[in-house]
Design a protein around this motif. Structure first.
Motif, PDB file in Angstrom:
ATOM      1  N   ASP A 124       0.822  -1.200   0.000  1.00  0.00           N
ATOM      2  CA  ASP A 124       0.000   0.000   0.000  1.00  0.00           C
ATOM      3  C   ASP A 124       0.861   1.257   0.000  1.00  0.00           C
ATOM      4  N   ASN A 125       2.082   1.157   0.557  1.00  0.00           N
ATOM      5  CA  ASN A 125       2.964   2.318   0.708  1.00  0.00           C
ATOM      6  C   ASN A 125       4.405   1.888   0.463  1.00  0.00           C
ATOM      7  N   ASN A 126       5.342   2.783   0.726  1.00  0.00           N
ATOM      8  CA  ASN A 126       6.764   2.491   0.489  1.00  0.00           C
ATOM      9  C   ASN A 126       7.550   2.213   1.769  1.00  0.00           C
ATOM     10  N   GLU A 127       6.867   2.030   2.882  1.00  0.00           N
ATOM     11  CA  GLU A 127       7.565   1.898   4.164  1.00  0.00           C
ATOM     12  C   GLU A 127       8.518   0.706   4.194  1.00  0.00           C
ATOM     13  N   VAL A 128       8.153  -0.379   3.545  1.00  0.00           N
ATOM     14  CA  VAL A 128       9.057  -1.534   3.453  1.00  0.00           C
ATOM     15  C   VAL A 128       9.936  -1.416   2.217  1.00  0.00           C
ATOM     16  N   LEU A 129       9.317  -1.221   1.068  1.00  0.00           N
ATOM     17  CA  LEU A 129      10.045  -1.225  -0.205  1.00  0.00           C
ATOM     18  C   LEU A 129      11.227  -0.269  -0.233  1.00  0.00           C
ATOM     19  N   HIS A 130      11.055   0.932   0.313  1.00  0.00           N
ATOM     20  CA  HIS A 130      12.091   1.964   0.226  1.00  0.00           C
ATOM     21  C   HIS A 130      12.845   2.163   1.533  1.00  0.00           C
ATOM     22  N   GLU A 157       5.151   0.207 -10.586  1.00  0.00           N
ATOM     23  CA  GLU A 157       6.339   0.857 -11.148  1.00  0.00           C
ATOM     24  C   GLU A 157       7.347   1.167 -10.049  1.00  0.00           C
ATOM     25  N   GLY A 158       7.580   0.184  -9.171  1.00  0.00           N
ATOM     26  CA  GLY A 158       8.571   0.301  -8.118  1.00  0.00           C
ATOM     27  C   GLY A 158       8.080   0.947  -6.840  1.00  0.00           C
ATOM     28  N   GLN A 159       6.792   1.241  -6.760  1.00  0.00           N
ATOM     29  CA  GLN A 159       6.244   1.901  -5.588  1.00  0.00           C
ATOM     30  C   GLN A 159       5.025   1.154  -5.050  1.00  0.00           C
ATOM     31  N   GLY A 160       4.639   1.541  -3.825  1.00  0.00           N
ATOM     32  CA  GLY A 160       3.364   1.104  -3.288  1.00  0.00           C
ATOM     33  C   GLY A 160       2.240   1.887  -3.934  1.00  0.00           C
ATOM     34  N   PHE A 161       1.016   1.435  -3.718  1.00  0.00           N
ATOM     35  CA  PHE A 161      -0.131   2.014  -4.411  1.00  0.00           C
ATOM     36  C   PHE A 161      -0.311   3.501  -4.116  1.00  0.00           C
ATOM     37  N   VAL A 162      -0.291   3.895  -2.840  1.00  0.00           N
ATOM     38  CA  VAL A 162      -0.570   5.285  -2.484  1.00  0.00           C
ATOM     39  C   VAL A 162       0.472   6.250  -3.051  1.00  0.00           C
ATOM     40  N   PRO A 163       1.785   6.030  -2.826  1.00  0.00           N
ATOM     41  CA  PRO A 163       2.745   6.971  -3.417  1.00  0.00           C
ATOM     42  C   PRO A 163       2.741   6.958  -4.938  1.00  0.00           C
ATOM     43  N   TRP A 164       2.421   5.812  -5.541  1.00  0.00           N
ATOM     44  CA  TRP A 164       2.325   5.761  -6.998  1.00  0.00           C
ATOM     45  C   TRP A 164       1.176   6.644  -7.473  1.00  0.00           C
TER      46      TRP A 164
END
Length: 201
Positions: A124-130, A157-164
């Motif tokens: 949903d977000n980038n807290e883990v991914l980034h 595209e490399g992001q979670g849904f909300v920041p994308w």
């Protein structure tokens, strides 16, 4: 997250594209621990495909004498007893939330794979991914990450849904939800992962 009923969420759009029934178990302010619990507790898997959208790392869930208790960094009140101690202690550290999310991912992956249930993981977000911990893990977190089947993770595209959605300039409606065009675009971005899952089921 729980969706406004006037918005058609991207999981439903993908289900419609695949001609499969859509059953949302999403609830507002759910923690990653609760997501894992709900996946493992779902009573009636029958030729299903599971989409798991991992959420904020600052939400937690604990079993107490009063049942399952949720806590959320953005909504807890100072002086709230256990919640205050949690967020002044282990809950304040990024390591706690990221490592917990990753462990829940491994747990859910193991459960679904053991039952031959096709699945896709999203964020949903980038807290883990980034997070630095994900990009430059220590030995422990690196070991957890290496246990996760990366081919089952889809991103926007490399992001979670909300920041994308924010980067795409989509509007929020009815508070904190993105409009249906955002969900239609999101479905198109990641639908190949789901078609692959159906083909391999």
């Amino acid at each position: 997250m729980a969706f406004d009923k006037t918005i058609v969420p991207y999981p439903k759009i993908i289900a419609n594209q695949l001609s499969i029934e859509y059953d949302s178990q999403a609830k507002s302010l759910t923690s990653n621990s609760k997501i894992a619990r709900k996946v493992l507790s779902y009573p009636n898997y029958q030729n299903d495909m599971v989409l798991v959208s991992w959420t904020s790392t600052t939400r937690s869930e604990f079993r107490t004498e009063h049942g399952w208790t949720a806590t959320n960094l953005s909504t807890y009140q100072p002086g709230s007893g256990f919640e205050e101690h949690w967020y002044q202690g282990p809950g304040q550290w990024e390591y706690t939330g990221v490592s917990t999310a990753l462990k829940e991912m491994v747990l859910v992956q193991s459960f679904l794979q053991s039952r031959d249930i096709p699945y896709v993981f999203l964020f949903d977000n980038n807290e883990v991914l980034h997070s630095r911990l994900y990009q430059e893990p220590d030995a422990y977190i690196g070991g957890i990450i290496s246990s996760i089947d990366q081919s089952k993770i889809a991103t926007f595209e490399g992001q979670g849904f909300v920041p994308w959605c924010e980067a795409q300039g989509y509007s929020r409606v009815h508070g904190n939800h993105f409009n249906t065009p955002a969900h239609e675009h999101a479905a198109n971005v990641i639908s190949a992962h789901f078609r692959s899952g159906v083909a391999n089921s």
